[in-house]
Design a protein around this motif. Sequence first.
Motif, mmCIF file in Angstrom:
data_model
loop_
_atom_site.group_PDB
_atom_site.id
_atom_site.type_symbol
_atom_site.label_atom_id
_atom_site.label_comp_id
_atom_site.label_asym_id
_atom_site.label_seq_id
_atom_site.Cartn_x
_atom_site.Cartn_y
_atom_site.Cartn_z
ATOM 1 N N ARG A 228 0.851 -1.193 0.000
ATOM 2 C CA ARG A 228 0.000 0.000 0.000
ATOM 3 C C ARG A 228 0.885 1.240 0.000
ATOM 4 N NH1 ARG A 228 -4.840 1.747 4.109
ATOM 5 N NH2 ARG A 228 -6.010 0.670 2.483
ATOM 6 N N GLU A 230 0.306 5.615 0.149
ATOM 7 C CA GLU A 230 -0.728 6.602 0.477
ATOM 8 C C GLU A 230 -0.134 7.994 0.482
ATOM 9 O OE1 GLU A 230 -3.873 7.703 4.115
ATOM 10 O OE2 GLU A 230 -2.624 5.892 4.206
ATOM 11 N N THR A 244 -5.112 6.402 -1.578
ATOM 12 C CA THR A 244 -4.415 5.134 -1.360
ATOM 13 C C THR A 244 -4.419 4.286 -2.625
ATOM 14 O OG1 THR A 244 -6.420 3.981 -0.615
ATOM 15 C CG2 THR A 244 -5.106 5.117 1.066
ATOM 16 N N ASP A 246 -3.624 0.212 -3.262
ATOM 17 C CA ASP A 246 -3.308 -1.108 -2.712
ATOM 18 C C ASP A 246 -3.066 -2.076 -3.869
ATOM 19 O OD1 ASP A 246 -3.775 -0.358 -0.010
ATOM 20 O OD2 ASP A 246 -5.929 -0.521 -0.368
#
Length: 285
Positions: A228, A230, A244, A246
């Motif tokens: 991830r 961000e 974000t 992922d």
Amino acid sequence: DDLRRPTTGEFHVGFEQAIGSWRWGITGIDRRERQTVALINTGVTVEDYAVTYIQDPGVDVAGLQGFNSLPIYDRLPGSFLRDRYALVNAPVPPSRFQSFEVTLAREAGERWYFRFGGSAYRSEGVGANRGYRPDENDQGLLGEVFTTPNAATSARGRLFYDRAFVMKMLGAYSAPGPFRASFIARYQDGQPFSRVVLAEGLNQGTEVIQAYPRGGQRFTFTATLDTRVEWQFPPRGRRAVGLTVDVFNLLNMANEVEEDVVGGAAFRTISAVQPPRVVRVGVRL
């Protein structure tokens, strides 16, 4: 009237030590489950079956270690309609779980974090039903293992949750600015299973018989890497907004997680694989 409650006894021994910002530990576990509950067939016993034997290669499907005699129980017609079941404590030795676990972790302020955990373990017992799925290869269910002798063949061995060797690692980093990143990596040995033989032409119909003890073989190992990133925008008051991204299964591993376990030409044909790479974009408030 003499049914006793199942009990679990568990023993832990280990230690942890801190060296600066690092912390590591080792733990050993031994767990035994006793007096598990099971069904038995009091109306039909092994004496109500005619037994024959076939030659089977066992775990070594190439036959390099010779053949074993596999019993096939054919139910006598006179025993039908005589089934009677009783709830009892399973007449088997305790199920056991034994493991050796290692952990290593570091936390350095608010910038980055790392943790590793590894286990070497085994779980052994009598599965309630024939097969390798969670409703079959588990010692805590009311199943068929003590109701028919064909289910009792090779009933004890590695249970559903046994993965032998498991390693997990995670890390996270927070940059001075708006950037954050983290990952989780996982490895585990394949799910245990036993090759099964289809016995046809029996009075009770076709039956599945496990050719060797539970967990004598495994599917391919599973490994994943999830990440991830961000970007967190400057907060306004008590609220903050983050963008974000992922990525699950970053390396797009596609190892098989299930195979055909029936003996024959299709044995170990892949029937299910790991989920493919998935990318998810989101906004977090």
